[in-house]
Design an enzyme around this catalytic site. Sequence first.
Site, short mmCIF file in Angstrom:
data_model
loop_
_atom_site.label_atom_id
_atom_site.label_comp_id
_atom_site.label_asym_id
_atom_site.label_seq_id
_atom_site.Cartn_x
_atom_site.Cartn_y
_atom_site.Cartn_z
N GLY A 101 0.84 -1.19 0.00
CA GLY A 101 0.00 0.00 0.00
C GLY A 101 0.87 1.24 0.00
N ASP B 108 2.17 -1.63 -4.52
CA ASP B 108 0.81 -1.14 -4.66
C ASP B 108 0.30 -1.57 -6.03
OD1 ASP B 108 -0.85 1.41 -3.12
OD2 ASP B 108 -1.50 0.84 -5.12
N ARG C 184 -20.80 0.36 6.85
CA ARG C 184 -19.66 -0.19 7.57
C ARG C 184 -19.48 -1.67 7.25
NH1 ARG C 184 -17.52 3.13 11.45
NH2 ARG C 184 -18.74 4.97 12.02
N HIS D 173 -9.45 -0.83 18.10
CA HIS D 173 -9.15 0.46 17.48
C HIS D 173 -10.45 1.02 16.91
CE1 HIS D 173 -6.87 3.61 15.64
NE2 HIS D 173 -7.13 3.22 14.40
#
Length: 311
Positions: A8, A33, A88, A175
């Site tokens: 990434g 990437d 989500r 998190h």
Amino acid sequence: MSKVAIIGAGNVGASIASMLAFNQLCRDVVLYDIAKEVAQGKAYDIAQAASITHSSTAVHVAQDMDALQGASVVVITAGSPRKPGMSREDLLFKNASIMKSLCLDIKRVAPESIIIVVSNPLDAMVYVALQHTGFPRERVVGMAGVLDSARMAHAITEAAGFGEGQVEALVIGGHGDAMVPLPRFSTLKGVPIADILSEEALTGVVKTTQAGGARIVSLMGTSAYYAPAAAVCAMVESILKDLNRLMPCAYLLEGEYGYSDIVTGVVVALGRQGVSSHLALPLNTQERNALKESVQEVAAQIMLLNSHSLC
């Protein structure tokens, strides 16, 4: 000095690569990437900047996943951001699918590596990575607690008006909104912050910490990248130098705090083999209840993933 692969090349991945190179924390950095030209451009840019500082770290672009061979640490930042109209759950499924594909390749080309997951939703993505690499839990951790603890430390210095660089703060749990900042385990130059800040100020510190990521998104229109990158680099340094520093990381629990087969943030020691040990905190009833709520949030995500055969 070792090889670190970063999957990434967005803001976070590129920031990690630059910090690793400028601080000479490893011998080689490989940036991968699917947007190969972007990754190539950033690798050139970082390598040229490193030349100015006379860094001996080499920065390369990976044309395919085979270039990750020999990596001691693989950092995964890849994933889709949440887009307009995307729920989500949609984001969870999409990033789990990306994580599954990446981890099957990592298992093939870097079977002895230690994986640091940065992609969100982080705790669930660590779980997916564990399932699809088959690596022992000691070699798959998530970057979250180091970042969230740094945000808490900054909130403490803002509230106190002094003490930059002298705060030891601690956040455990997932998190997300249900993360668990621990004022009772946080100090400023060794002094408990409860002896420095009022109860009202402490409540404000906790709320500011939990909203730390959203606050940056509202200001910049994108997620943070410098602090997450610094957190990853601290983890990489502890691993490569076998420092066994105690850090809060997303980790698969196997009985710790009474939970099993779930990932959440706990304090672990990071060294050359990954997690070498963990520190069991003497949590009080309120802290345990907060951790339970955080664990339940991650458990709900994992249940959804299992229902779609993504774990």
